[in-house]
Design an enzyme around this catalytic site. Structure first.
Site, PDB file in Angstrom:
ATOM      1  N   TYR A   1       0.829  -1.212   0.000  1.00 39.86           N
ATOM      2  CA  TYR A   1       0.000   0.000   0.000  1.00 39.86           C
ATOM      3  C   TYR A   1       0.868   1.269   0.000  1.00 39.86           C
ATOM      4  O   TYR A   1       0.627   2.204  -0.765  1.00 39.86           O
ATOM      5  CB  TYR A   1      -0.907  -0.042   1.222  1.00 39.86           C
TER       6      TYR A   1
ATOM      7  N   LYS B   1       0.969   4.138  -2.876  1.00 40.13           N
ATOM      8  CA  LYS B   1       0.581   5.519  -2.594  1.00 40.13           C
ATOM      9  C   LYS B   1       1.747   6.486  -2.803  1.00 40.13           C
ATOM     10  O   LYS B   1       1.540   7.648  -3.161  1.00 40.13           O
ATOM     11  CB  LYS B   1       0.023   5.634  -1.172  1.00 40.13           C
TER      12      LYS B   1
HETATM   13  P1  NAD Z   1     -13.528   2.380   1.059  1.00 40.23           P
HETATM   14  O1  NAD Z   1     -13.128   0.969   1.007  1.00 40.23           O
HETATM   15  O2  NAD Z   1     -14.640   2.799   1.950  1.00 40.23           O
HETATM   16  O3  NAD Z   1     -13.866   2.923  -0.400  1.00 40.23           O
HETATM   17  C1  NAD Z   1     -13.109   2.560  -1.525  1.00 40.23           C
HETATM   18  C2  NAD Z   1     -14.028   2.433  -2.707  1.00 40.23           C
HETATM   19  O4  NAD Z   1     -13.233   2.059  -3.847  1.00 40.23           O
HETATM   20  C3  NAD Z   1     -15.091   1.328  -2.531  1.00 40.23           C
HETATM   21  O5  NAD Z   1     -16.379   1.823  -2.848  1.00 40.23           O
HETATM   22  C4  NAD Z   1     -14.643   0.241  -3.479  1.00 40.23           C
HETATM   23  O6  NAD Z   1     -15.716  -0.507  -4.043  1.00 40.23           O
HETATM   24  C5  NAD Z   1     -13.921   1.046  -4.547  1.00 40.23           C
HETATM   25  N1  NAD Z   1     -12.976   0.241  -5.313  1.00 40.23           N
HETATM   26  C6  NAD Z   1     -12.058  -0.638  -4.828  1.00 40.23           C
HETATM   27  N2  NAD Z   1     -11.392  -1.217  -5.824  1.00 40.23           N
HETATM   28  C7  NAD Z   1     -11.886  -0.692  -6.980  1.00 40.23           C
HETATM   29  C8  NAD Z   1     -11.602  -0.904  -8.353  1.00 40.23           C
HETATM   30  N3  NAD Z   1     -10.676  -1.785  -8.756  1.00 40.23           N
HETATM   31  N4  NAD Z   1     -12.293  -0.186  -9.273  1.00 40.23           N
HETATM   32  C9  NAD Z   1     -13.252   0.679  -8.882  1.00 40.23           C
HETATM   33  N5  NAD Z   1     -13.562   0.910  -7.602  1.00 40.23           N
HETATM   34  C10 NAD Z   1     -12.896   0.229  -6.659  1.00 40.23           C
HETATM   35  O7  NAD Z   1     -12.185   3.179   1.447  1.00 40.23           O
HETATM   36  P2  NAD Z   1     -11.900   4.731   1.774  1.00 40.23           P
HETATM   37  O8  NAD Z   1     -11.296   4.786   3.113  1.00 40.23           O
HETATM   38  O9  NAD Z   1     -13.056   5.582   1.457  1.00 40.23           O
HETATM   39  O10 NAD Z   1     -10.715   5.010   0.746  1.00 40.23           O
HETATM   40  C11 NAD Z   1     -10.792   5.914  -0.336  1.00 40.23           C
HETATM   41  C12 NAD Z   1      -9.379   6.297  -0.746  1.00 40.23           C
HETATM   42  O11 NAD Z   1      -8.742   6.999   0.314  1.00 40.23           O
HETATM   43  C13 NAD Z   1      -8.488   5.093  -1.065  1.00 40.23           C
HETATM   44  O12 NAD Z   1      -7.647   5.396  -2.165  1.00 40.23           O
HETATM   45  C14 NAD Z   1      -7.658   4.950   0.194  1.00 40.23           C
HETATM   46  O13 NAD Z   1      -6.446   4.306  -0.045  1.00 40.23           O
HETATM   47  C15 NAD Z   1      -7.489   6.397   0.583  1.00 40.23           C
HETATM   48  N6  NAD Z   1      -7.129   6.617   1.972  1.00 40.23           N
HETATM   49  C16 NAD Z   1      -7.970   6.240   2.978  1.00 40.23           C
HETATM   50  C17 NAD Z   1      -7.597   6.469   4.296  1.00 40.23           C
HETATM   51  C18 NAD Z   1      -8.486   6.090   5.460  1.00 40.23           C
HETATM   52  O14 NAD Z   1      -8.047   6.235   6.612  1.00 40.23           O
HETATM   53  N7  NAD Z   1      -9.701   5.654   5.248  1.00 40.23           N
HETATM   54  C19 NAD Z   1      -6.374   7.083   4.589  1.00 40.23           C
HETATM   55  C20 NAD Z   1      -5.552   7.457   3.543  1.00 40.23           C
HETATM   56  C21 NAD Z   1      -5.933   7.219   2.227  1.00 40.23           C
END
Ligand code: NAD
Length: 253
Positions: A160, A164
């Site tokens: 990951y 990123k």
């Molecule tokens: P989440 O799992 O709630 O949402 C992610 C969404 O992406 C889901 O709806 C999923 O169906 C979709 N998805 C996954 N693989 C896919 C694909 N191959 N094609 C299309 N859609 C796909 O997670 P989140 O926390 O809302 O994360 C959103 C973004 O933020 C991600 O890139 C994650 O890495 C990043 N992020 C999250 C956090 C955190 O603490 N939640 C921190 C830093 C970065």
């Protein structure tokens, strides 16, 4: 003069991973600020429900799209559909992401590949599909969602963190390529946000995380969305190749 009450009026935004979590918050805030929003996600039914919910909440037109961003063909069809149904694509938010955490000793090669395929190659696929129409328009906003893990590294996340960090390099390289067409490319690096992605983290890690955050709390999905909305706006026209941390001060570069 820009209407500051609805700064994204007339713009078409495409949010990958928009069905839930941070992506849903981003799609909602962009619609609240006047954009027409395409909610693209692998979870097709959830994308449909989210798109409908945003439309009824904001009164804006929305479109749900089923996509797997790790497939170049699927990403290409997604952008084609947005242009066919909504006329253009002004804002691309590459938010879709997954985790497959484990220590490297226990991590399977497949878990490395799966995460890099979605989080890094997926961003590249969607950028490649959207850049051509944006070049023709001579305008565009691309916002890629990175992470604190990509900036500082996180044990248990070699896959990951690498994906990123890769997004940061991709963002800066592409910003240089397309700047002459007035297309900006920026990244947002969230800290800890409560979503499905983080709900299964061990309680000890959740507690320990609070000690690393100067603001002493996790962020809300909307707090990421507000940063994205700024980078998507006309007011951010002179910001490109930037990584905006929205993490309560966790990683200060
Ligand atoms: P989440 O799992 O709630 O949402 C992610 C969404 O992406 C889901 O709806 C999923 O169906 C979709 N998805 C996954 N693989 C896919 C694909 N191959 N094609 C299309 N859609 C796909 O997670 P989140 O926390 O809302 O994360 C959103 C973004 O933020 C991600 O890139 C994650 O890495 C990043 N992020 C999250 C956090 C955190 O603490 N939640 C921190 C830093 C970065």
């Amino acid at each position: 003069m820009t209407d500051t009450t609805l700064p994204l009026e007339g713009k078409v935004a495409l949010v990958t991973g928009g069905a839930r979590g941070i992506g849903q918050a981003i799609a909602t805030v962009l619609a609240q600020r006047g954009a027409t929003v395409a909610v693209a996600d692998m979870r097709a039914e959830l994308a449909e429900a989210t798109a409908q919910e945003i439309a009824s909440k904001t009164g804006r037109k929305t479109l749900a799209i089923s996509v797997d961003v790790s497939s170049a063909e699927s990403a290409r069809l997604m952008v084609e559909k947005v242009i066919a149904e909504l006329g253009r694509v002004d804002i691309l938010v590459n938010n879709a992401g997954i985790t497959r955490d484990n220590l490297i000793m226990r991590m399977d090669e497949k878990d490395f590949e799966a995460v890099v395929d979605v989080n890094l190659k997926g961003v590249w696929n969607c950028c490649k599909a959207a850049v051509r129409p944006m070049m023709r328009q001579r305008s565009g906003r691309i916002i890629n969602i990175s992470s604190v893990s990509g900036l500082a590294g996180q044990a248990g996340q070699t896959n990951y963190s690498a994906s990123k960090a890769g997004v940061v390099g991709l963002t800066k390289a592409l910003a240089r390529e397309v700047g002459s067409r007035q297309i900006t490319v920026n990244a947002v690096a969230p800290g800890f946000i409560p979503t499905a992605l983080t709900q299964d983290l061990p309680a000890e890690l959740k507690d320990a995380s609070l000690k690393m955050i100067p603001l002493g709390r996790w962020g809300a999905p909307e707090e990421i969305a507000y940063a994205v909305a700024f980078l998507a706006s006309d007011e951010a026209a002179y910001v490109t190749g930037h990584v905006l941390s929205v993490d309560g001060g966790m990683v200060m570069m």
